[in-house]
Design an enzyme around this catalytic site. Structure first.
Site, PDB file in Angstrom:
ATOM      1  N   ASP A 100      -0.628   4.241   0.857  1.00  0.00           N
ATOM      2  CA  ASP A 100      -1.217   5.167   1.824  1.00  0.00           C
ATOM      3  C   ASP A 100      -0.519   5.050   3.171  1.00  0.00           C
ATOM      4  O   ASP A 100       0.039   4.008   3.516  1.00  0.00           O
ATOM      5  CB  ASP A 100      -2.722   4.941   1.969  1.00  0.00           C
ATOM      6  CG  ASP A 100      -3.077   3.544   2.461  1.00  0.00           C
ATOM      7  OD1 ASP A 100      -2.500   2.569   1.941  1.00  0.00           O
ATOM      8  OD2 ASP A 100      -3.935   3.421   3.362  1.00  0.00           O
ATOM      9  N   HIS A 136       3.958   4.082  12.447  1.00  0.00           N
ATOM     10  CA  HIS A 136       2.880   4.946  12.945  1.00  0.00           C
ATOM     11  C   HIS A 136       3.350   5.926  14.022  1.00  0.00           C
ATOM     12  O   HIS A 136       2.523   6.609  14.627  1.00  0.00           O
ATOM     13  CB  HIS A 136       1.693   4.131  13.468  1.00  0.00           C
ATOM     14  CG  HIS A 136       0.981   3.349  12.422  1.00  0.00           C
ATOM     15  ND1 HIS A 136      -0.297   2.862  12.582  1.00  0.00           N
ATOM     16  CD2 HIS A 136       1.356   2.943  11.184  1.00  0.00           C
ATOM     17  CE1 HIS A 136      -0.669   2.201  11.507  1.00  0.00           C
ATOM     18  NE2 HIS A 136       0.332   2.235  10.637  1.00  0.00           N
ATOM     19  N   ASP A 185       6.408   1.753   7.084  1.00  0.00           N
ATOM     20  CA  ASP A 185       5.070   1.228   6.768  1.00  0.00           C
ATOM     21  C   ASP A 185       4.404   2.066   5.678  1.00  0.00           C
ATOM     22  O   ASP A 185       3.660   2.979   5.961  1.00  0.00           O
ATOM     23  CB  ASP A 185       4.233   1.243   8.049  1.00  0.00           C
ATOM     24  CG  ASP A 185       2.924   0.498   7.919  1.00  0.00           C
ATOM     25  OD1 ASP A 185       2.730  -0.210   6.911  1.00  0.00           O
ATOM     26  OD2 ASP A 185       2.088   0.626   8.819  1.00  0.00           O
ATOM     27  N   GLU A 211       5.076  -5.810   3.839  1.00  0.00           N
ATOM     28  CA  GLU A 211       4.869  -5.137   5.125  1.00  0.00           C
ATOM     29  C   GLU A 211       6.128  -5.283   5.988  1.00  0.00           C
ATOM     30  O   GLU A 211       6.865  -6.261   5.861  1.00  0.00           O
ATOM     31  CB  GLU A 211       3.680  -5.762   5.864  1.00  0.00           C
ATOM     32  CG  GLU A 211       2.320  -5.440   5.271  1.00  0.00           C
ATOM     33  CD  GLU A 211       1.810  -4.065   5.684  1.00  0.00           C
ATOM     34  OE1 GLU A 211       2.554  -3.327   6.363  1.00  0.00           O
ATOM     35  OE2 GLU A 211       0.673  -3.729   5.314  1.00  0.00           O
ATOM     36  N   GLU A 215      -5.160   0.857   2.744  1.00  0.00           N
ATOM     37  CA  GLU A 215      -4.882  -0.246   3.667  1.00  0.00           C
ATOM     38  C   GLU A 215      -4.983   0.237   5.099  1.00  0.00           C
ATOM     39  O   GLU A 215      -5.456  -0.475   5.978  1.00  0.00           O
ATOM     40  CB  GLU A 215      -3.485  -0.821   3.412  1.00  0.00           C
ATOM     41  CG  GLU A 215      -3.222  -2.165   4.108  1.00  0.00           C
ATOM     42  CD  GLU A 215      -2.660  -2.028   5.513  1.00  0.00           C
ATOM     43  OE1 GLU A 215      -2.570  -3.036   6.224  1.00  0.00           O
ATOM     44  OE2 GLU A 215      -2.299  -0.898   5.915  1.00  0.00           O
ATOM     45  N   GLU A 216      -4.547   1.470   5.318  1.00  0.00           N
ATOM     46  CA  GLU A 216      -4.551   2.027   6.668  1.00  0.00           C
ATOM     47  C   GLU A 216      -5.945   2.466   7.111  1.00  0.00           C
ATOM     48  O   GLU A 216      -6.173   2.680   8.301  1.00  0.00           O
ATOM     49  CB  GLU A 216      -3.589   3.226   6.750  1.00  0.00           C
ATOM     50  CG  GLU A 216      -2.139   2.894   6.459  1.00  0.00           C
ATOM     51  CD  GLU A 216      -1.480   2.079   7.553  1.00  0.00           C
ATOM     52  OE1 GLU A 216      -2.180   1.666   8.497  1.00  0.00           O
ATOM     53  OE2 GLU A 216      -0.268   1.846   7.455  1.00  0.00           O
ATOM     54  N   HIS A 232       0.840  -1.201   0.000  1.00  0.00           N
ATOM     55  CA  HIS A 232       0.000   0.000   0.000  1.00  0.00           C
ATOM     56  C   HIS A 232       0.871   1.246   0.000  1.00  0.00           C
ATOM     57  O   HIS A 232       1.948   1.277   0.612  1.00  0.00           O
ATOM     58  CB  HIS A 232      -0.950   0.003   1.198  1.00  0.00           C
ATOM     59  CG  HIS A 232      -0.294  -0.008   2.541  1.00  0.00           C
ATOM     60  ND1 HIS A 232       0.023   1.149   3.231  1.00  0.00           N
ATOM     61  CD2 HIS A 232       0.110  -1.027   3.345  1.00  0.00           C
ATOM     62  CE1 HIS A 232       0.575   0.837   4.393  1.00  0.00           C
ATOM     63  NE2 HIS A 232       0.646  -0.475   4.490  1.00  0.00           N
TER      64      HIS A 232
END
EC number: 3.5.1.18
Length: 364
Positions: A66, A339, A95, A154, A125-126, A64
């Site tokens: 995003d 994150h 990530d 990932e 995805e997030e 992903h």
């Protein structure tokens, strides 16, 4: 363009979910010799790029573009990659734009492959993840283009690069129990039915309990209470209802029906309702399957490390591939700053990941 240059370019796109911020079109142009299919819906963009080299098997790299919102606490602009002491700082560094950059560069340089190479990239995805990889795979299945194997890049490594791959994931079962009582005055408890008192009797038998024993690949499925609420925040009224929310990260031994039976065992005879939903199903890719063996060997060759096979952590888009019978693994950089403010990854890890993916393509 070298892999680190590509990595920095991808990090510069402020692609906060579900906005790809132009990153997918950039990748499409970068891999202009691959066929492109767009699966866009409800503001979500999904890009599938594929190239048929031969008549053999279909290997898909997935990820992903995003990212989660940056939040506070950054020491630099989260969308202006900062290179410092061998690390690159930016939102998405771990990530998972490191993984995307690594496999995009690896497939761009691929000259020979025995079958079909493809990439599946999403901008969701997030977030809700309803119209991302899940939707794209539905369309690919309809078009009879589902891959046999998938590598989702990932961030999987824990202490050092190469120490872990994911060969499966636990599922996620969510539940809400509502215990119905009878509201009353705290001074006259005999005239009321206090749901807190009723539920308190069974909580020690349920909270944190293992629903199975697990196995060599999965930890036990555990009943985790996430919220309990009742009453009106006053001291002289007993509540008429209590709501208890819980989550079970389930392995392949425990189903939603098992969870329902577990709740009923302790709430039988009480006036209650139960709502269950499964947001992700557990899966396990055979450790002896080709994709696991090839990635293991590639990691060992490039790092000298034999990775452990893990199923720990939360859910990912890998689960959607597994639902279509795709033999799926996950491998990427370390995940210690995902994150978080000042998210970072080392240039060395990105370069090694790119080399691992090149070796996978060469030896698959």
């Amino acid at each position: 363009m070298e892999v680190i240059d590509l990595f920095k370019k991808l990090l510069s796109f402020p692609s906060i979910t579900p906005d790809d911020a132009g990153s997918l079109e950039f990748i499409r142009e970068y891999l202009s010799d691959f066929h492109a299919l767009w699966f866009n819906k409800h503001g979500v963009k999904n890009l599938f790029l594929y190239k048929k080299f031969g008549e053999g098997e279909h290997l898909c790299f997935a990820g992903h573009v995003d990212v989660v919102p940056p939040g506070d606490g950054w020491e630099s602009d989260p969308f202006e990659p900062l290179e410092k002491d061998g690390f690159i700082y930016a939102r998405g560094a771990q990530d998972m734009k490191s993984g995307v950059a690594a496999f995009v560069q690896a497939v761009k340089e691929a000259k020979v492959f025995h079958g079909t190479l493809s990439l599946l990239l999403t901008s969701d995805e997030e977030g809700e993840a309803k119209w991302g990889t899940k939707y794209a795979l539905e369309e690919l299945e309809r078009m009879h283009m589902t891959p046999q194997y998938a590598i989702v890049a990932e961030p999987t490594c824990e202490e050092r690069f190469g120490d872990a791959i994911k060969i499966g994931r636990r599922g996620s079962i969510n539940g809400v129990i509502e215990k119905i009582g009878k509201q009353g005055h705290a001074a006259y408890p005999e005239k009321a039915v206090n749901p807190i008192h009723k539920v308190a009797q069974v909580l020690p038998k349920m909270a944190g309990v293992d629903l199975d024993s697990g196995d060599e690949y999965f930890a036990p499925s555990k009943f985790v209470i996430t919220d309990i609420r009742a009453g009106m925040e006053v001291t002289n009224v007993t509540p008429g209802r209590l709501k208890m929310m819980f989550n079970v990260r389930n392995n392949t031994k425990t189903t939603m029906q098992d969870v329902e039976r577990f709740v009923h065992r302790y709430f039988d005879g009480m006036n209650y309702t139960l709502k269950l939903s499964q947001s992700a199903k557990p899966f396990l890719t055979d450790p002896n399957s080709k994709v696991v063996q090839v990635i293991d060997q590639a990691i060992k060759k490039m790092t000298g490390i034999t990775p452990k096979h893990s199923t720990a952590g939360g859910t990912s888009d890998a689960r959607f591939f597994a639902e279509y019978g795709v033999k799926t693994i996950e491998f990427g950089v370390k995940n210690d700053t995902i994150h978080a403010p000042n998210e970072r990854t080392s240039k060395e890890e990105v370069e090694k990941l790119y080399l691992v993916f090149k070796e996978v393509i060469r030896s698959f």
